[in-house]
Motif scaffolding. Structure first.
Motif, mmCIF file in Angstrom:
data_model
loop_
_atom_site.group_PDB
_atom_site.id
_atom_site.type_symbol
_atom_site.label_atom_id
_atom_site.label_comp_id
_atom_site.label_asym_id
_atom_site.label_seq_id
_atom_site.Cartn_x
_atom_site.Cartn_y
_atom_site.Cartn_z
ATOM 1 N N VAL A 167 34.214 8.291 16.642
ATOM 2 C CA VAL A 167 34.470 6.858 16.784
ATOM 3 C C VAL A 167 34.750 6.244 15.415
ATOM 4 C CG1 VAL A 167 33.475 4.663 17.505
ATOM 5 C CG2 VAL A 167 33.074 6.707 18.874
ATOM 6 N N LYS A 168 35.785 5.391 15.349
ATOM 7 C CA LYS A 168 36.175 4.741 14.096
ATOM 8 C C LYS A 168 36.048 3.224 14.235
ATOM 9 C CE LYS A 168 40.358 6.408 14.277
ATOM 10 N NZ LYS A 168 40.613 7.246 15.400
ATOM 11 N N THR A 169 36.039 2.532 13.115
ATOM 12 C CA THR A 169 36.044 1.074 13.103
ATOM 13 C C THR A 169 37.301 0.587 13.816
ATOM 14 O OG1 THR A 169 34.829 1.025 11.028
ATOM 15 C CG2 THR A 169 36.024 -0.977 11.616
ATOM 16 N N GLY A 170 37.144 -0.376 14.737
ATOM 17 C CA GLY A 170 38.266 -0.909 15.503
ATOM 18 C C GLY A 170 38.383 -0.325 16.896
ATOM 19 N N ASP A 171 37.700 0.789 17.175
ATOM 20 C CA ASP A 171 37.732 1.403 18.508
ATOM 21 C C ASP A 171 36.945 0.543 19.501
ATOM 22 O OD1 ASP A 171 39.182 3.528 17.582
ATOM 23 O OD2 ASP A 171 37.509 4.971 17.623
ATOM 24 N N MET A 172 37.370 0.570 20.757
ATOM 25 C CA MET A 172 36.612 -0.050 21.840
ATOM 26 C C MET A 172 35.749 1.047 22.458
ATOM 27 S SD MET A 172 37.297 -3.287 22.149
ATOM 28 C CE MET A 172 36.875 -3.770 23.792
ATOM 29 N N ILE A 173 34.454 0.742 22.638
ATOM 30 C CA ILE A 173 33.556 1.727 23.232
ATOM 31 C C ILE A 173 32.833 1.113 24.422
ATOM 32 C CG2 ILE A 173 33.205 3.010 21.088
ATOM 33 C CD1 ILE A 173 30.448 1.610 20.859
ATOM 34 N N GLU A 174 32.385 1.977 25.325
ATOM 35 C CA GLU A 174 31.609 1.546 26.480
ATOM 36 C C GLU A 174 30.139 1.809 26.192
ATOM 37 O OE1 GLU A 174 31.580 3.262 30.801
ATOM 38 O OE2 GLU A 174 33.384 2.037 30.519
ATOM 39 N N ILE A 175 29.286 0.806 26.485
ATOM 40 C CA ILE A 175 27.863 0.872 26.174
ATOM 41 C C ILE A 175 27.064 0.666 27.452
ATOM 42 C CG2 ILE A 175 25.997 -0.196 24.830
ATOM 43 C CD1 ILE A 175 28.304 -1.325 23.014
ATOM 44 N N ASP A 176 26.008 1.461 27.628
ATOM 45 C CA ASP A 176 25.057 1.287 28.724
ATOM 46 C C ASP A 176 24.020 0.272 28.251
ATOM 47 O OD1 ASP A 176 23.021 1.419 30.620
ATOM 48 O OD2 ASP A 176 23.301 3.566 30.947
ATOM 49 N N THR A 177 23.998 -0.932 28.838
ATOM 50 C CA THR A 177 23.105 -2.000 28.369
ATOM 51 C C THR A 177 21.647 -1.761 28.728
ATOM 52 O OG1 THR A 177 23.535 -3.323 30.350
ATOM 53 C CG2 THR A 177 24.912 -3.751 28.410
ATOM 54 N N ARG A 178 21.368 -0.880 29.684
ATOM 55 C CA ARG A 178 19.977 -0.591 30.039
ATOM 56 C C ARG A 178 19.288 0.222 28.958
ATOM 57 N NH1 ARG A 178 21.380 2.323 35.478
ATOM 58 N NH2 ARG A 178 22.743 3.221 33.944
ATOM 59 N N THR A 179 20.035 1.143 28.343
ATOM 60 C CA THR A 179 19.445 2.046 27.358
ATOM 61 C C THR A 179 19.983 1.835 25.958
ATOM 62 O OG1 THR A 179 21.122 3.709 27.871
ATOM 63 C CG2 THR A 179 19.043 3.838 29.091
ATOM 64 N N ASN A 180 20.960 0.955 25.788
ATOM 65 C CA ASN A 180 21.620 0.705 24.501
ATOM 66 C C ASN A 180 22.238 1.976 23.944
ATOM 67 O OD1 ASN A 180 20.894 -2.001 24.591
ATOM 68 N ND2 ASN A 180 18.964 -1.614 23.574
ATOM 69 N N GLU A 181 22.869 2.766 24.806
ATOM 70 C CA GLU A 181 23.472 4.021 24.394
ATOM 71 C C GLU A 181 24.984 3.982 24.552
ATOM 72 O OE1 GLU A 181 21.645 7.051 26.774
ATOM 73 O OE2 GLU A 181 19.866 7.125 25.514
ATOM 74 N N PHE A 182 25.676 4.678 23.627
ATOM 75 C CA PHE A 182 27.115 4.878 23.679
ATOM 76 C C PHE A 182 27.450 5.790 24.860
ATOM 77 C CE2 PHE A 182 30.349 8.064 22.483
ATOM 78 C CZ PHE A 182 31.461 7.249 22.393
ATOM 79 N N LYS A 183 28.472 5.405 25.667
ATOM 80 C CA LYS A 183 28.871 6.240 26.794
ATOM 81 C C LYS A 183 30.183 6.950 26.496
ATOM 82 C CE LYS A 183 28.015 5.288 30.959
ATOM 83 N NZ LYS A 183 27.957 4.809 32.322
ATOM 84 N N LYS A 184 31.226 6.185 26.114
ATOM 85 C CA LYS A 184 32.522 6.785 25.826
ATOM 86 C C LYS A 184 33.412 5.800 25.086
ATOM 87 C CE LYS A 184 34.550 5.401 30.235
ATOM 88 N NZ LYS A 184 35.158 5.847 31.486
ATOM 89 N N ARG A 185 34.492 6.326 24.545
ATOM 90 C CA ARG A 185 35.496 5.481 23.894
ATOM 91 C C ARG A 185 36.472 5.034 24.956
ATOM 92 N NH1 ARG A 185 38.517 7.903 18.797
ATOM 93 N NH2 ARG A 185 38.975 9.473 20.357
ATOM 94 N N VAL A 186 36.844 3.772 24.939
ATOM 95 C CA VAL A 186 37.737 3.216 25.959
ATOM 96 C C VAL A 186 39.158 3.174 25.448
ATOM 97 C CG1 VAL A 186 38.182 1.238 27.457
ATOM 98 C CG2 VAL A 186 35.857 1.792 26.798
#
Length: 186
Positions: A167-186
């Motif tokens: 993941v780089k600066t400027g990328d859009m990522i998907e986050i799980d708000t229940r666990t505050n974890e990274f899921k995938k790059r969008v």
């Protein structure tokens, strides 16, 4: 009734005859013992806060309250203002949002659920997954390909979490708000 490890931030539980908003949950699992759940709670009626520890299988009374689908409108320090489909506005204190406040950004189109107790907006539940832009992260470390390599990143809104090495600066990522974890790059 829910077990302690089914409780999520934004839920309202009844303890000692008072309603409490769950602001943060932390589950600790050890090899031999049962899971332990730490809850950071805020009393809805008298604005006091506390932390409580429960066993993972302890039963807690989850209060079913009125909930409305709303969208974020604006921030009026110290209140976040949300609006429903009929353009009614509801103020929610920043303290009641807990960790969710870091994911709320201007122009947010995600539908949130605002919870009410006796006509007062007391908490907000974000969608399970949200997409945010990475505003800062370190460059990838060359040659480090051993397993699942993670690095810290800051997303729009100010939240900091661990993301995959690619993941780089400027990328859009998907986050799980229940666990505050990274899921995938969008």
């Amino acid at each position: 009734m829910k077990t302690a490890h089914e409780i999520r931030p934004g839920n309202v539980i009844m303890l000692n005859g008072s309603p409490w908003v769950v602001q943060k949950t932390e589950t600790t699992r050890s090899g031999r013992n049962a899971a332990i759940v730490k809850l950071k709670l805020k009393n809805v009626l008298i604005d006091s806060s506390t932390e409580s520890t429960f066993k993972g299988e302890d039963k807690l009374e989850d209060i079913i309250l009125e909930r409305l689908e709303c969208t974020y409108s604006y921030f009026a320090d110290p209140m976040f203002v949300f609006m429903d489909s009929e353009y009614n506005q509801y103020d929610v204190e920043a303290d009641n949002l807990g960790d969710a406040a870091a994911y709320i950004v201007d122009g947010m189109e995600d539908v949130c659920h605002v919870t009410f107790y006796e006509g007062k907006a007391i908490s907000v539940e974000l969608p399970i997954t949200i997409a945010r832009e990475v505003t800062y992260t370190e460059p990838s470390a060359r040659g480090d390909t051993s397993g699942k390599v993670m690095k810290p990143a800051t997303v729009s809104g100010g939240a900091t979490l661990s993301v995959a090495d690619f993941v780089k600066t400027g990328d859009m990522i998907e986050i799980d708000t229940r666990t505050n974890e990274f899921k995938k790059r969008v």
